[in-house]
Every structure is written in structure tokens, then in C-alpha cells.
Design an enzyme around this catalytic site. Structure first.
Site, mmCIF file in Angstrom:
data_model
loop_
_atom_site.group_PDB
_atom_site.id
_atom_site.type_symbol
_atom_site.label_atom_id
_atom_site.label_comp_id
_atom_site.label_asym_id
_atom_site.label_seq_id
_atom_site.Cartn_x
_atom_site.Cartn_y
_atom_site.Cartn_z
ATOM 1 C CE LYS A 118 -10.266 0.363 -1.179
ATOM 2 N NZ LYS A 118 -9.119 0.000 -1.966
ATOM 3 C CE LYS A 201 -8.098 4.640 -6.061
ATOM 4 N NZ LYS A 201 -6.675 4.405 -5.763
ATOM 5 C CE LYS A 204 -1.208 2.835 -0.616
ATOM 6 N NZ LYS A 204 -2.519 2.773 0.033
HETATM 7 P P1 ATP Z 1 -5.785 0.936 -1.940
HETATM 8 O O1 ATP Z 1 -5.776 0.267 -3.276
HETATM 9 O O2 ATP Z 1 -5.335 0.042 -0.841
HETATM 10 O O3 ATP Z 1 -7.071 1.659 -1.624
HETATM 11 P P2 ATP Z 1 -4.651 3.440 -2.853
HETATM 12 O O4 ATP Z 1 -3.555 3.428 -3.861
HETATM 13 O O5 ATP Z 1 -6.038 3.770 -3.320
HETATM 14 O O6 ATP Z 1 -4.626 2.064 -2.057
HETATM 15 P P3 ATP Z 1 -5.000 4.981 -0.423
HETATM 16 O O7 ATP Z 1 -4.141 4.713 0.767
HETATM 17 O O8 ATP Z 1 -6.384 4.425 -0.437
HETATM 18 O O9 ATP Z 1 -4.194 4.473 -1.725
HETATM 19 O O10 ATP Z 1 -5.095 6.541 -0.665
HETATM 20 C C1 ATP Z 1 -4.077 7.448 -0.201
HETATM 21 C C2 ATP Z 1 -4.200 8.773 -0.930
HETATM 22 O O11 ATP Z 1 -3.791 8.622 -2.301
HETATM 23 C C3 ATP Z 1 -5.629 9.331 -0.986
HETATM 24 O O12 ATP Z 1 -5.565 10.738 -0.844
HETATM 25 C C4 ATP Z 1 -6.101 8.967 -2.374
HETATM 26 O O13 ATP Z 1 -7.118 9.835 -2.845
HETATM 27 C C5 ATP Z 1 -4.810 9.113 -3.162
HETATM 28 N N1 ATP Z 1 -4.835 8.275 -4.355
HETATM 29 C C6 ATP Z 1 -4.922 6.927 -4.390
HETATM 30 N N2 ATP Z 1 -4.905 6.488 -5.653
HETATM 31 C C7 ATP Z 1 -4.820 7.599 -6.441
HETATM 32 C C8 ATP Z 1 -4.772 7.809 -7.857
HETATM 33 N N3 ATP Z 1 -4.816 6.787 -8.691
HETATM 34 N N4 ATP Z 1 -4.673 9.074 -8.305
HETATM 35 C C9 ATP Z 1 -4.629 10.126 -7.448
HETATM 36 N N5 ATP Z 1 -4.684 9.990 -6.107
HETATM 37 C C10 ATP Z 1 -4.770 8.745 -5.607
HETATM 38 MG MG MG Z 2 -7.626 3.692 -1.922
#
Ligand code: ATP
Ligand code: MG
Length: 339
Positions: A118, A201, A204
Site C-alpha cells: 500500500k 487481488k 475496492k
Molecule cells: P482496500 O483496497 O481498501 O484494502 P479491500 O477490498 O482489500 O479494500 P478490506 O476492507 O481491506 O477490503 O478487507 C475486508 C475483508 O475482505 C478482509 O477480510 C479481506 O481479507 C477480504 N478481502 C478483500 N479483498 C479480497 C479478495 N480479493 N478476495 C477475498 N477476500 C478479500
Molecule cells: Mg484490503
């Protein structure tokens, strides 16, 4: 002390750092819903204090927090059964995080790959909060003595750090106070990949909207994004071994599996030999069938923000009732004087 000697309790959180994605749904939300049971206390949180480790527009942040709450409620989190709230309403999280900042070692934090990803090349300009994030996450979990944390694969390292912090605290103070929490990372959807690059991965906060499916995307957008998703010329193989070394193809099969509750082997068997022209529209139809009822309900809930705020405040009261005595006991163990 191993987690098994504590009353089973689940905690997990999602950041309001952008719209919810299919990765969040399959890797976290769907599994959180499935873990609700009369034998297990479940605590779910919109972790707004984690979101601000990178810049968030203040006007958008409140809306984003409500959107996470609406997504969780629409997907089936039942506030009568689970505790649902936003992190900043329960100050005990940050108070315990400070104690953990004094337990965790700089060397441990330096090994965290999420910070490196990040912060990117400009780590000197990253916020101190982004660096300390895993210590706050440990506090989010341990302020409830949570024994199980359902997360996506990307959060495994942070849950391991939580275990290290619990062990070090218990050793340093000669107590058996914090459980050594188990990560729960199960099923085909624990690492949903970016649709344009199968080595990254889905996130969002990722740069391009085309790389992810948002839970609020309409049917046409979902179909277009799957149609444009990167693949290779070989379609669905005859068996699972045929997905080796093909991250984009494996990802689409895993997504189908996560949405359909079929195993990846069953998905491959059903579509063996099919081209992408057959598989991608079938996947889009499945995703729309699963997501549309949730997104319709999310939109309905978001039309009444006061009701969402009321539910989150009620959840925060219930969360605080668990967190306050655990923080008080922690202060006592550490030797902080109370009047
Ligand atoms: P950011 O990009 O802001 O980090 P994010 O999409 O990674 O957002 P988080 O809020 O960091 O979302 O994570 C929330 C939950 O969703 C965590 O349990 C994380 O492991 C899960 N998660 C996030 N992205 C994925 C993915 N691509 N596949 C499976 N689980 C995910
Ligand atoms: Mg995340």
C-alpha cells in the site's frame, strides 16, 4: 493460552475505503453470514479508523460507512444475532491499540507485506497510521477476546501478528489473558483476483473500476466486466490440473465456485472444454442472480441513513459492553492507575 479455552467468539471487519467488491463478498461477507449460529457470538465492524490510514474525503466517509453496514445487512447479517457497528464508536479499540503499540516490535511491523504494497515506492510519505494498522487490527480482535477471525487470504499475516501480540502480552505480564486467535480462511473465494491482472487481488481501492465487480454494479456492467476480463486462449480445461499456471482462468472458476457453492472441480467438470464465450456469460448470469437481490436491498437500506445510524449505535452499545471490562482488566494488568 490457546483460543480453545475461551468462549468461541467471531470478530471481523471491513474498511469503508470504497464500494464493496465481489472479493469482499466471497472472501468475507458471505462467510460471516454463514458463521452466524446460536453457538457462536459474532461481531462485525465497519472499520472506519482503518480507512483513514489513507486519505478519505470526510463527506464520503460517513456514506461509505453506511454503505458497508447496508451491504452487511442486505447480505444477511442479522443485528438481532450479530453485533454490527462502526469501529470509531467504540473507543476501547484505539485505547487497546496503544497498549499493543508498546507490545509489538518494529521488526514485526517491518515484515508486513500489506504496508509495503500500500505504501508503494513512497513509503516515507505513508501515514504512521498505515504502518501501525496491524496493531489496531490486533486490538479490534482482542478487545473482544475473539477466538476466530474469518478473513480473506490477504489478511493472514495480520492475524498471525495478532497471535504474536497476544502471546507476547501474556508472556511479558505473566498472564493468560488474551486468546491466541485462529484465522479462518476457507473456501474458493478467499483470494479473488483482479479481473485485468490475475496476479493481483481484487480491491475496492484498486485503480480501475474494470478490475473489480462492485456489489452495486448493475447486470450490464457485470456482464461487460466479465466479458473484458483477461483470460488466455484455452477455455475451461478437462480437469483442475489444467488450471495450473493460469491465474486468470483459475480466478474465474474460483469465482463461479464461490457464487454457486459448487467445488472448483465440479465447475470444471460441468464446463469441461467450454470456451470463454460460453463460460463468461454463464458466470455473469450467476453473479447477477446472486448479487442483484443483495444490491437491491442495499439501495433500499441506504435510502434511510438514520435507520442505519440507529442500528450501528445500538451495535456499538453492545460491543462496548464487552470491550470496556476487557480494557479495564488490561489496564490493571499493565499497571495503569485507576481512580
Ligand atoms: P482496500 O483496497 O481498501 O484494502 P479491500 O477490498 O482489500 O479494500 P478490506 O476492507 O481491506 O477490503 O478487507 C475486508 C475483508 O475482505 C478482509 O477480510 C479481506 O481479507 C477480504 N478481502 C478483500 N479483498 C479480497 C479478495 N480479493 N478476495 C477475498 N477476500 C478479500
Ligand atoms: Mg484490503
Amino acid at each position: 493460552m490457546s483460543a480453545s479455552t475461551f468462549t468461541p467468539r467471531v470478530f471481523s471487519g471491513i474498511k469503508p475505503s470504497g464500494g464493496l467488491t465481489l472479493g469482499n463478498y466471497l472472501g468475507a461477507i458471505k462467510r460471516w453470514v454463514d458463521m452466524q449460529s446460536p453457538d457462536m457470538e459474532t461481531i462485525y465492524c465497519a472499520v472506519d479508523l482503518h480507512a483513514i490510514t489513507v486519505w478519505q474525503d470526510p463527506k464520503g466517509l460517513k456514506g461509505g460507512t453506511r454503505e458497508i453496514a447496508a451491504g452487511l445487512l442486505a447480505a444477511g447479517i442479522d443485528p438481532e444475532h450479530s453485533i454490527l457497528f462502526n469501529q470509531s464508536q467504540v473507543k476501547e479499540h484505539t485505547e487497546l491499540a496503544w497498549i499493543f503499540n508498546c507490545v509489538a516490535r518494529v521488526g514485526w511491523m517491518n515484515r508486513m507485506t500489506q504496508f509495503k504494497d500500500k505504501a508503494g515506492k513512497n513509503a516515507e510519505k505513508a501515514s504512521l497510521g498505515l504502518y501501525a494498522y496491524p496493531s489496531l487490527m490486533a486490538a479490534d480482535i482482542l478487545i473482544y477476546h475473539a477466538t476466530h477471525v474469518p478473513v480473506g487470504e490477504d489478511q493472514k499475516q495480520h492475524v498471525e501478528l495478532t497471535r504474536d501480540i497476544a502471546n507476547k502480552f501474556n508472556n511479558d505480564f505473566g498472564v493468560d489473558f488474551f486468546p491466541v486467535t485462529e484465522p479462518v480462511i476457507e473456501g474458493p473465494g478467499t483470494r479473488v483476483m483482479n479481473l485485468r491482472d490475475g496476479t493481483k487481488k481484487m480491491s475496492k481501492s484498486g485503480e480501475s473500476d474494470m478490475e473489480r465487480i462492485n456489489m452495486l454494479d448493475d447486470a450490464d456492467t457485470i456482464a461487460k466486466k466479465f466479458k473484458k476480463a483477461k483470460t488466455d486462449p484455452d477455455g475451461i480445461p478437462m480437469d483442475l490440473d489444467g488450471l495450473a499456471g493460469r491465474p486468470e482462468a483459475k480466478n474465474l472458476v474460483d469465482i463461479y465456485s464461490g457464487l454457486s457453492d459448487m467445488t472448483p472441480a465440479e465447475v470444471v467438470a460441468e464446463y469441461a472444454g467450454a470456451g470463454w464465450g460460453t463460460f463468461k456469460p454463464a458466470l455473469a448470469d450467476l453473479a447477477v442472480a446472486k448479487l442483484a437481490p443483495i444490491s437491491d436491498e442495499m439501495k433500499r437500506l441506504m435510502d434511510d441513513p438514520a435507520e442505519i445510524d440507529r442500528k450501528l449505535a445500538q451495535g456499538a452499545d453492545k460491543a462496548r459492553a464487552i470491550a470496556t471490562p476487557i480494557l479495564e482488566k488490561t489496564y490493571d494488568i499493565v499497571g495503569l492507575l485507576r481512580g
